[in-house]
Write an enzyme that holds these catalytic residues in place. Structure first.
Site, short mmCIF file in Angstrom:
data_model
loop_
_atom_site.label_atom_id
_atom_site.label_comp_id
_atom_site.label_asym_id
_atom_site.label_seq_id
_atom_site.Cartn_x
_atom_site.Cartn_y
_atom_site.Cartn_z
N GLY A 140 0.82 -1.21 0.00
CA GLY A 140 0.00 0.00 0.00
C GLY A 140 0.85 1.25 0.00
N SER A 159 0.31 5.60 -1.85
CA SER A 159 -0.31 6.83 -1.34
C SER A 159 -0.53 6.69 0.16
CB SER A 159 -1.64 7.10 -2.05
OG SER A 159 -2.59 6.09 -1.77
N GLY A 160 -1.00 7.77 0.77
CA GLY A 160 -1.43 7.74 2.15
C GLY A 160 -0.35 7.36 3.14
N ILE A 161 -0.72 6.54 4.12
CA ILE A 161 0.19 6.14 5.18
C ILE A 161 1.39 5.40 4.60
CG2 ILE A 161 0.42 4.58 7.15
CD1 ILE A 161 -2.53 5.29 7.82
N SER A 217 -6.42 -0.26 12.87
CA SER A 217 -7.22 0.97 12.93
C SER A 217 -7.81 1.06 14.32
CB SER A 217 -8.35 0.90 11.90
OG SER A 217 -9.30 1.93 12.12
N TYR A 228 -14.94 -3.00 6.50
CA TYR A 228 -13.64 -2.49 6.97
C TYR A 228 -13.44 -2.84 8.44
CZ TYR A 228 -9.91 0.97 7.76
OH TYR A 228 -8.73 1.60 8.08
#
Length: 340
Positions: free
Chosen positions: A17, A20-22, A146, A159
């Protein structure tokens, strides 16, 4: 492992992953520490952009396009890293997608793809790297979970199910490795983060989405992941509200669930409608390749806005804390009923 915990230069780090992002923020931070980063995601062009940024930051980088739902592709990712650099020191399972909507409104294929990406992607990563770590007798796995690995979230059933499962999987795997002191299974649990995840989300709510307030920059999660790489431990929260929500759900689950459900209804939507979309769940989207999703404007998280977000955050947290405090104080001459 003591040396590996203190130094990250020349360590070989696989990040899923990473486009992008984290994942992107984490790759850049490892590169700034002189690490070798192997970047995995579905988007080739975005990965090359991240690789250039990592090299510019002082690290080394290799791109391996990978769909984490494909177990053989993830094994290939591990093999490429070992062949190119002689081994893997740290593996970050970070790939994730999300779908919003009432449970009955989320299509079956979208629901299942969230589970395949967020849960099985983590499982495939551990299957690929664990034999290598067992051979070496050392290594660090960092699973991105999360805050909803501890408490449910309205309109995000797939999720939340996946992240709860990631937590349980991580804890079970850690028990299996209890006699392998050099191998660590860590978990990072962020609260609401400014990433493109919200832009890439499948959305069947009928309303435009936004992250819950307060929104944390992805660099905070990257810092937490690097801290786990230096000093491995079981888990680490990012955002005080994530820790408080977990505590509230343990001590007063009914009240905490109701408070969080109402807060999501108030704070997770923009004041406009949105068409149904599978977003980037089934197929990667070319848009939004940065670490940030654009939810924190430059300078917004400082000064007055930062203070406003802190007040908002602690006001929401008080919804969790106040019932717990009241429940812990018996009334004179009266028997208290439990609140959970």
């Amino acid at each position: 492992m003591a040396a590996m915990a203190k130094r990250l230069d020349d360590k070989v780090v696989v990040i899923t992953g990473a486009s992008s992002g984290i994942g992107r923020a984490t790759a850049l931070e490892f590169a700034r520490q002189g690490a070798v980063v192997i970047l995995a995601a579905r988007r080739m062009a975005a990965l090359h952009e991240v690789a250039e940024a990592c090299i510019g930051a002082g690290g080394r980088a290799m791109v391996v396009p990978t769909d984490v739902t494909d177990q053989q592709a993830v094994r290939h990712l591990a093999d490429r890293a070992i062949e190119a650099f002689g081994g893997i020191d740290i593996w970050v399972n970070n790939a994730g997608v999300i779908a919003f909507g009432r449970f009955e409104d989320i299509p079956d294929d979208v629901f299942e793809q969230v589970l395949r990406t967020d849960l099985l992607g983590t499982v495939h990563g551990c299957r690929a790297v664990l034999p290598h770590f067992l051979d070496r007798g050392e290594g660090i796995v960092i699973n991105t979970a999360s805050m909803v690995s501890n408490i449910g979230q309205r309109y995000a059933t797939p999720y939340t199910a996946a992240k709860f499962a990631v937590r349980g999987f991580s804890e079970s795997l850690r028990q299996e490795l209890v006699d392998e002191p050099g191998i660590h299974v860590c978990m990072v649990m962020p609260a609401s983060i400014d990433t493109p995840l919200w832009r890439h989300a499948a959305n069947y709510t009928g309303r435009a989405l936004k992250p819950l307030t307060p929104v944390h920059p992805p660099e905070e999660v990257a810092d937490a992941i690097l801290s786990l790489a230096r000093h491995p431990r079981r888990e680490r929260f990012v955002g005080t509200e994530a820790r408080i929500a977990a505590m509230g759900n343990t001590m007063a689950p009914h009240l905490t669930e109701r408070a969080l459900a109402r807060n999501i209804e108030r704070d997770m939507f923009q004041n406009r409608s949105a068409p149904a979309t599978s977003g980037g769940v089934m197929t990667a989207m070319p848009e939004y390749q940065g670490a940030s999703g654009g939810w924190i404007e430059p300078g917004q998280a400082s000064g007055r806005e930062q203070a406003r977000q802190r007040v908002f955050s602690w006001t929401n947290l008080s919804l969790f804390l106040l019932p717990l405090v009241l429940a812990s104080r018996p009334l004179s001459g009266r028997r208290m009923r439990p609140v959970w």
